[in-house]
Design a protein around this motif. Structure first.
Motif, mmCIF file in Angstrom:
data_model
loop_
_atom_site.group_PDB
_atom_site.id
_atom_site.type_symbol
_atom_site.label_atom_id
_atom_site.label_comp_id
_atom_site.label_asym_id
_atom_site.label_seq_id
_atom_site.Cartn_x
_atom_site.Cartn_y
_atom_site.Cartn_z
ATOM 1 N N TYR A 194 43.925 -48.613 72.261
ATOM 2 C CA TYR A 194 43.655 -47.757 70.968
ATOM 3 C C TYR A 194 42.494 -48.519 70.418
ATOM 4 O O TYR A 194 41.676 -49.522 70.840
ATOM 5 N N CYS A 209 42.116 -48.436 66.755
ATOM 6 C CA CYS A 209 42.632 -48.181 65.320
ATOM 7 C C CYS A 209 41.711 -48.299 64.081
ATOM 8 O O CYS A 209 41.010 -49.229 64.174
ATOM 9 N N CYS A 244 41.919 -51.745 62.462
ATOM 10 C CA CYS A 244 42.169 -53.222 63.325
ATOM 11 C C CYS A 244 41.431 -54.101 62.548
ATOM 12 O O CYS A 244 40.129 -54.055 62.369
ATOM 13 N N ASN A 277 50.945 -52.699 71.013
ATOM 14 C CA ASN A 277 50.984 -51.471 70.296
ATOM 15 C C ASN A 277 51.862 -50.036 71.016
ATOM 16 O O ASN A 277 51.987 -48.988 70.631
ATOM 17 N N ASP A 280 52.444 -45.905 64.064
ATOM 18 C CA ASP A 280 51.570 -45.778 62.962
ATOM 19 C C ASP A 280 51.598 -44.334 62.547
ATOM 20 O O ASP A 280 51.127 -44.129 61.264
ATOM 21 N N ASN A 332 45.207 -43.877 65.228
ATOM 22 C CA ASN A 332 45.109 -45.017 66.468
ATOM 23 C C ASN A 332 43.836 -44.858 67.414
ATOM 24 O O ASN A 332 43.599 -45.543 68.184
#
Ligand code: SF4
Length: 310
Positions: free
Chosen positions: A30, A32, A35, A105, A129, A140
């Motif tokens: 991912y 994100c 992050c 994740n 998420d 993501n």
């Protein structure tokens, strides 16, 4: 390349957690928007021995005298991209009975190989998420080979197989996942997955993108009550226990800040150091341009300035 084991890190859920980093910095499936490590530099689905298994085990054994509450496979990317993960966990078991947690994740849980590897862990904490494909892609930013449906099916399939603790972390973002329609989608997914716990989180450290906005604590509590059974809001970490000997080198602080932005108190709690000692070391690292500070939600966090290679 060394420095695959870091901390112990103060973890809101796991107490003092000794982190094990199994992939190079920001190697992930991912990218994100929230992050805390910044943008993904290697978005991949390739599973391989990204770092030498024997070296990781050796570094870990050297740090067991820090007496962590958990050994946590997490770090600066997606740990399930590492193979042989089952051999690593078996190797850890041979030298300690400290419980082993995996923060993932969840994108690869549909793979039978990944399920097999993780089945020997004590605690698996996957993330979810978004409750639909559109929001999943926005939040993501997954590798093109990952579909929302397959990711979700993987989360549910592993639950059916894994009989130990399985906690689902839902990272909520203002303007993305706080609308009722989005929350209803998320609740439907949670019903399908059937985790032991649902834990709500939001932005509390500098995110990859400025537009990844935090949800207020009050709103998180309201949203938590909508889940059945109610979700938990993951509270800010409070000191779990201090080490008897508060010694950590500047290199350890740097290793910690490479994996996770921390406040001065986070570092002191995690590494068992006195606050003033941490302040002095971080000030030096800052002057040398090795770490930088950012303010988020009224709190100051430090993170390592990423060098071109590590
Ligand atoms: S938050 Fe986790 S899953 Fe998302 S990009 Fe960062 S390391 Fe990867």
């Amino acid at each position: 390349m060394s420095g695959h084991v870091f901390g112990p890190v103060p973890s809101r859920r796991l107490g003092r957690s000794l982190g094990v980093d199994l992939v190079p910095f920001k190697t992930c499936t991912y990218d994100c928007i929230y992050c805390q490590l910044g943008p993904t530099t290697c978005r991949t689905l390739q599973r391989k021995e990204w770092v030498p298994l024997e070296l990781v085990l050796q570094e870990l054994e050297e740090k067991l005298d820090t007496r962590p509450d958990y050994i946590t496979l997490s770090g600066s990317g997606e740990p399930t991209l590492f193979t042989p993960l089952d051999k690593l966990i078996e190797g850890i078991r041979k030298v300690t009975d400290i419980p082993i947690a995996v923060l993932t994740n969840g994108s690869l849980l549909g793979s039978w190989d990944v399920q097999w590897d993780l089945s020997v862990a004590d605690l698996v904490i996957p993330s979810l998420d978004a409750g639909n494909d559109v929001t999943f892609r926005l939040v993501n930013r997954p590798h093109a080979g990952i579909s929302f449906e397959r990711m979700l099916a993987g989360l549910a399939a592993f639950r059916r197989r894994f009989r130990k603790q399985y906690w689902l972390e839902v990272f909520l973002l203002g303007g993305y996942t706080t609308f009722e329609r989005e929350l209803a989608d998320l609740r439907r997914c949670v019903e399908l997955i059937q985790p032991d716990r649902v834990q709500l989180n939001t932005v509390t450290r500098p995110p990859a993108e400025d537009y990844a906005i935090a949800v207020s604590h009050a709103q998180l509590e309201e949203i938590a009550a909508m889940f059945s059974p109610p979700a938990e809001v993951i509270a800010e970490f409070h000191s779990v226990q201090a080490l008897e000997v508060g010694e950590a080198s500047r290199e350890e602080i740097l290793q910690l800040l490479r994996r996770r932005p921390c406040s001065i108190d986070d570092i002191a709690d995690g590494l068992g150091m006195h606050r003033n000692e941490v302040l002095k070391s971080v000030e030096h690292l800052n002057t040398e341009g090795l770490v930088e500070g950012t303010q988020v939600g009224g709190k100051y966090y430090y993170k390592a300035v990423q060098q071109s290679s590590r």
